[in-house]
Enzyme design. Structure first.
Site, PDB file in Angstrom:
ATOM      1  N   TYR A  96       0.870  -1.184   0.000  1.00 40.54           N
ATOM      2  CA  TYR A  96       0.000   0.000   0.000  1.00 40.54           C
ATOM      3  C   TYR A  96       0.902   1.227   0.000  1.00 40.54           C
ATOM      4  O   TYR A  96       2.044   1.171  -0.437  1.00 40.54           O
ATOM      5  CB  TYR A  96      -0.946  -0.080   1.207  1.00 40.54           C
ATOM      6  CG  TYR A  96      -2.091   0.910   1.187  1.00 40.54           C
ATOM      7  CD1 TYR A  96      -2.864   1.099   0.040  1.00 40.54           C
ATOM      8  CD2 TYR A  96      -2.409   1.655   2.314  1.00 40.54           C
ATOM      9  CE1 TYR A  96      -3.913   2.001   0.023  1.00 40.54           C
ATOM     10  CE2 TYR A  96      -3.464   2.555   2.312  1.00 40.54           C
ATOM     11  CZ  TYR A  96      -4.211   2.729   1.160  1.00 40.54           C
ATOM     12  OH  TYR A  96      -5.245   3.625   1.150  1.00 40.54           O
ATOM     13  N   LYS A 111      -5.377  -1.890  -1.848  1.00 43.52           N
ATOM     14  CA  LYS A 111      -6.434  -1.690  -0.844  1.00 43.52           C
ATOM     15  C   LYS A 111      -7.122  -3.016  -0.517  1.00 43.52           C
ATOM     16  O   LYS A 111      -7.424  -3.299   0.647  1.00 43.52           O
ATOM     17  CB  LYS A 111      -7.452  -0.657  -1.342  1.00 43.52           C
ATOM     18  CG  LYS A 111      -6.953   0.786  -1.257  1.00 43.52           C
ATOM     19  CD  LYS A 111      -7.989   1.762  -1.747  1.00 43.52           C
ATOM     20  CE  LYS A 111      -7.462   3.190  -1.785  1.00 43.52           C
ATOM     21  NZ  LYS A 111      -7.275   3.804  -0.470  1.00 43.52           N
TER      22      LYS A 111
END
Length: 603
Positions: A125, A196
């Protein structure tokens, strides 16, 4: 008297997620080439016989722990001391190696990720995912997720049936237009949706076979990509206006027709605020750029009040200077004003009073009612000219001038302008009337942070609260004192919001559910921790945080009479659950990366 513990034990909860035998319709090499079911050398001898794998793998059966040891030894060979994650090519090398594991063995990938979440969340991420997106056309090896383009108009309803999973719980979708402050990356932005969803699996325990990353390719306005012969997306300028809305409308109708109970998280799209308003009351959806970022900021702002040794109810007294009036900035402003107003009585005068606690500065300076062509979203936060003048301020006053005159409790950056909190601005903050001023440099990735923790602590002083969107290391202040750098990343909230919505069966994601998530995060830290300046938890606790946030979301959905239940747990049963039972219900429905027993059945 009934024993509450016995009641919890006797309550009939859903079967533990991930512990059911899995029926497969393939054998032999097809199983080894399927990352959903592949166990590699961990297939037992009986499974090898049952699935026609004997002779296709080395004879020694390895445990998942041994497999991870082998993988980690390989990964560690690459590791060197890096000065800064996103500027370090070694971080991208780690992303590639983890991605290759993801492509061949999902269970092991998530086992590694969960066990080392603090180390690898910044790889899968922010900030490294931004670097991966910038280079995605060159990094692309194997498709992951679905691509809907402007050329697919009229075909999307049939296209969704190309996805092999009969059930999808969570979709994250982007159009690639605004990736982590890096701008328009077109089709390459799919990397952010994959990152995500990796966190949805690792933090929230959403089953990886029931997540779907989606890219909606409506073109790109990035001239470099338009001329790049290796670019994988549509090489035409972006659709906008009604044509753009028509594409998104068709996509939403298609996915909710096939999967009526799916949750769609819109991320990094153009026109996100209008899309949120367009769909939020019709579909189970939310926008983490606006709502997730706002929730994490609210949790941090409430934490900063606690760190000053004051009760959270004092939040409406905070003077807050906000740098950035884009979607994230306006989202935070709206949420903060709403939180303050609720504490003040939730009436019209409360809203008016709360609005006076904010000073908003954009690229043109302080926003007042004198501003020409003012964004309607920013208008409620424009300062009255007379009021500004009384404070020695004016339309377009610089950030440093505003900070100097307002003497704020909080300086909040959501500008995507790296270094915006200059020495002049930070020097001005030394005049804050707060005993413990807070600096939130929330823009991502790291190079877009408004300042570094070293700059903040060295210029403003040791007693500040510091938070950022991307990870930084704590600062050694000498004499055994540590300047804590809190990462205020929306990963603390969006997995729990998604999981809580899923398990409650709520028809929509209400403001109350989002507020419950933010307040849950705000009170997660102990009094001792916040007084040390720690207002956000370590990412090593992300799974526990997500469980708590999801439970808070479920509880709020029940209280608002939005909950319709999930699987065997209907709305009536949900309403009977105590707080302890809600937490157990959430925990029992979180997938864990354990190899399931595979049972072959002819298709």
């Amino acid at each position: 008297m009934t024993n509450p513990a016995a009641l919890v034990q006797s309550r009939s909860f859903t079967t533990l997620e991930g512990h059911r035998p899995t029926i497969v319709h393939k054998r032999s090499l097809d199983i080894l080439h399927d990352p959903w079911f592949n166990k590699g050398t961990a297939f037992s001898m009986t499974e090898r016989d049952r699935l026609d794998l004997r002779g296709l793998l080395p004879p020694n059966v390895m445990s998942s722990e041994q497999q991870i040891q082998r993988f980690m030894a390989d990964l560690k060979r690459l590791e060197v001391q890096a000065r800064d994650g996103p500027s370090d090519p070694n971080a991208l090398a780690k992303w590639r190696i983890l991605n290759r594991l993801h492509d061949r063995n999902e269970t092991m990938y998530f086992k590694v990720l969960i066990a080392n979440i603090e180390e690898y969340a910044p790889i899968v991420y922010t900030p490294t995912v931004g670097l991966a997106c910038q280079n995605y056309s060159g990094l692309f090896r194997r498709p992951r997720g679905m691509y809907f383009s402007a050329e697919d108009r009229g075909e999307m309803m049939s296209m969704v049936y190309n996805w092999p999973a009969e059930q999808v719980d969570m979709i994250v979708v982007t159009d690639g237009s605004r990736i982590l402050g890096l701008g328009d990356l077109g089709v390459q932005g799919i990397g952010i949706t994959i990152g995500k969803l990796d966190l949805y699996v690792a933090a929230a325990g959403i089953n990886p076979q029931r997540v779907l990353p989606v890219m909606i390719d409506v073109g790109t306005n990035n001239e470099k990509l338009l001329k790049d012969p290796l670019y994988l997306g549509l090489q035409e300028h972006r659709l906008d206006g009604d044509e753009y809305i028509a594409v998104i409308d068709e996509f939403m109708e298609a996915v909710f027709t096939r999967w009526p109970h799916v949750i769609v998280q819109i991320s990094r799209v153009s026109g996100h605020s209008s899309l949120l308003q367009r769909y939020r009351n019709a579909y189970r959806m939310f926008n983490d750029d606006v709502q997730g970022t706002a929730g994490v900021a609210i949790a941090g702002l409430l934490g900063a009040v606690r760190a000053q040794g004051r009760p959270m109810i004092d939040f409406p007294k905070q003077k807050i200077v906000v740098a950035g009036a884009g979607s994230a900035g306006i989202g935070v402003l709206n949420a903060a004003r709403k939180t303050m107003a609720r504490m003040l009585g939730n009436n019209e005068s409360a809203f008016e009073s709360a609005g006076r606690q904010f000073w908003v500065v954009d690229a043109k300076g302080l926003i007042t009612e004198q501003r020409e062509n003012i964004d309607p979203q920013a208008l409620p936060f424009a300062r009255k000219v007379k009021e500004a003048s009384h404070q020695g301020l004016w339309e377009g006053a610089s950030l440093a001038e505003v900070v100097r005159e307002v003497k704020p409790d909080v300086l909040l950056g959501l500008s995507a302008v790296g270094g915006l909190f200059s020495k002049e601005v930070l020097e001005a903050l030394k005049g804050s009337t707060s005993t413990r001023p807070a600096i939130f440099a929330m823009s991502n990735p790291t190079k877009n942070a408004e300042c570094t923790p070293e700059e903040a602590f060295s210029i403003v002083g040791d007693n500040i609260i510091f938070a950022s969107g991307s990870p930084f290391k704590d600062v050694d202040l000498g004499n055994g004192h540590i300047g804590h750098c809190n990462q205020g990343n929306n990963m603390y909230l969006f997995p729990g919001i998604g999981l809580g919505t899923l398990l409650s069966g709520s028809r929509i994601i209400s403001d109350g559910m989002l507020q419950a998530a933010a307040e849950c995060l705000a009170v997660y830290m102990t009094e001792e921790e916040v007084l040390k300046g720690i207002i956000y938890p370590s990412t090593s606790r992300i799974r526990d945080i997500t469980k708590e946030v999801a439970a808070a979301v479920v509880k709020e959905a029940i209280e608002e009479d939005l909950a319709e239940g999930y699987r065997e747990m209907d709305a009536r049963e949900l309403r009977k659950l105590s707080q302890e039972e809600i937490e157990e219900y959430v925990m029992n429905n979180m997938w864990s990366p354990d190899y399931p027993t595979l049972v072959y059945k002819k298709d």
